[in-house]
Design an enzyme around this catalytic site. Structure first.
Site: not given
Length: 471
Positions: A202, A244, A278, A378
């Site tokens: 990334g 998203e 997710c 999360e």
């Protein structure tokens, strides 16, 4: 197909950097392969190829693009067994679910986009103007590790249907499956440069793609932190961005619901893909007076969940994707215990019978305060927290009381009550009584779960610009 190479401009080419990324099987903790480590220079080559292919691809009539999408879907179905085996080896999702959701599911998404192209209003008259919908241009697709090919298809299918061209940067944890899509594109004769694949990290390839001046739009599925970074990199070029991101979804059980069915349904939803989803409903909201009973049901349901070899057929959970992910989840569990949350099932101890593999036991906390870390963050693992509420209004406030807004669920004996509560949730989707997922409905989030929508006609429109031609 050559995992040591990149797919750029219709062919397999060497990376300019010469480095490689090792892919680890999370069930065995051993390498299963490696891919080329793409560089900023490789991203530049791929973007240039996509830009060169854009005029021809965007000018093709809709029926031609439809035929390519259907052919791509058919080719993926043909390769589905090999795709599924590969995803099992790099992700650890059990084979039955992987074949159904990850491999065949990706093909289904491509076919659905082809169907929905007939529903898009590509142009229409408005007074003395012709309003035209045109493709956005070159799309950079940065995809996650948890539903790798599924998410690639969700982005690539919508972009290709719209007439855009694509550069894919898959997650470095699960990059192997993306090669099958590139190979399928080559096999069906997709025009050179329309689809390009550059694996990499990334920080290197992903950031180069997000900031490249030749990219017109970035679509990312990933963490909220990654979304912030991509938006930052895209901002100087005023690129369109679709994000998203994370979620902390609630399964809300109303007082008239069948408690046993609802609790077991939410627990199963929370644990799918070993909690690495997710949209997982990782908070279970129940009336205060039913909290103790719900905790017993949830603990029993969690204890009944089996862990197993992801390569074996059957209904069981596989490992988490990496040692780092397991450490992160276990830290959340230990932190919740330290905060005083009541552990009623599972925990951070290693599961019996799995000396190797990144396995985590399904874990349940009861009587959790809505503001507790475990109820706000999360976790991305098989961890469910039970939260009591006093009234329906209180439950809605708790459900909406996080920084996320991706998904949720309502359980009720009354469809009217369920729908009324569903309308009050600040989330991109809501399941009523465990309703099945619909690949033609829009998927995306509110708040820090992101913006933009994928799937169905909404996933095509995301990649379209609107032009007015005054006559």
């Amino acid at each position: 197909m050559d995992f040591a190479k990149l797919f750029i401009d219709g062919g397999w080419v060497e990376s300019s950097g010469g480095g490689f990324i090792e892919v680890i099987n999370p069930a065995t903790e051993r390498p299963v392969g490696s891919v080329a480590r793409g560089t900023a220079g490789d991203i530049d080559r791929a973007v240039r190829a996509a830009a060169g292919a854009f005029p021809g691809w965007s000018a093709r009539p809709v029926p031609q693009r439809q035929r390519y999408l259907r052919a791509l879907a058919a080719e993926l179905r043909y390769r589905a067994p090999a795709v599924a085996d590969t995803i099992v080896s790099e992700l650890g999702m059990p084979i039955d679910a992987t074949l159904d959701v990850q491999a065949l599911g990706a093909a289904e998404i491509l076919d659905s986009y082809a169907d929905e192209m007939d529903t898009v209003t590509w142009e229409h008259k408005l007074g003395n103007s012709l309003v035209v919908r045109e493709p956005v241009g070159v799309v950079g697709a940065i995809t996650p590790w948890n539903y790798p090919l599924y998410q690639i298809a969700a982005k690539v299918g919508g972009a290709l249907a719209a007439g855009a061209t694509v550069v894919i940067k898959p997650s470095e944890l699960t990059p192997l499956n993306a090669y099958y899509l590139a190979a399928a594109a080559q096999a069906i004769g997709l025009p050179d440069g329309v689809l390009n694949l550059v694996p990499g990290t990334g920080r290197e390839a992903g950031e180069a793609l997000a900031g490249h001046p030749g990219v017109d739009m970035i679509s990312l599925t990933g963490s909220t932190g990654s979304g912030r970074r991509v938006a930052e990199l895209a901002a100087p070029g005023i690129k369109r961005v679709a994000l998203e991101l994370g979620g902390k979804s609630a399964g809300l059980v109303l007082d008239d619901a069948d408690l046993e069915t609802a609790v077991r349904g939410v627990l199963r939803n929370c644990c799918r893909n070993s909690g690495q989803a997710c949209s997982a409903q990782s908070r279970l909201l129940v009336p205060d007076h039913r909290l103790e009973q719900a905790a017993e049901i949830a603990a029993d349901a969690a204890a009944a969940v089996r862990l197993g070899d992801p390569a074996a057929h059957g209904d069981h959970l596989g490992p988490l994707v990496s040692a780092r992910q397991r450490e992160r989840v276990l830290a959340f569990i230990d932190g919740a215990v330290a905060e005083g949350c009541a552990l009623v099932a599972g925990g951070s101890a290693a599961p019996d019978g799995f000396p190797v593999g990144y396995y985590v036991r399904p874990t349940v906390f009861a009587g959790v305060d809505p503001g507790a870390t475990i109820a706000q963050a999360e976790v991305f693992g098989p961890v469910l927290c039970l939260i009591g509420y006093r009234s329906a209004g209180d439950a809605i406030a708790i459900a909406n009381g996080t920084s996320y807004g991706l998904s949720g669920g309502i359980w009720s004996a009354s469809s009217d009550r369920a729908l009324a509560v569903a309308r009050s949730l600040r989330t991109g989707e809501v399941q009523v009584n465990g309703a099945p997922f619909n690949v033609r409905a829009p998927f995306g989030g509110y708040k820090q779960s992101g913006y933009g929508r994928e799937l169905g006609p909404y996933g095509i429109e995301e990649y379209l610009q609107t032009k007015a031609i005054h006559l």
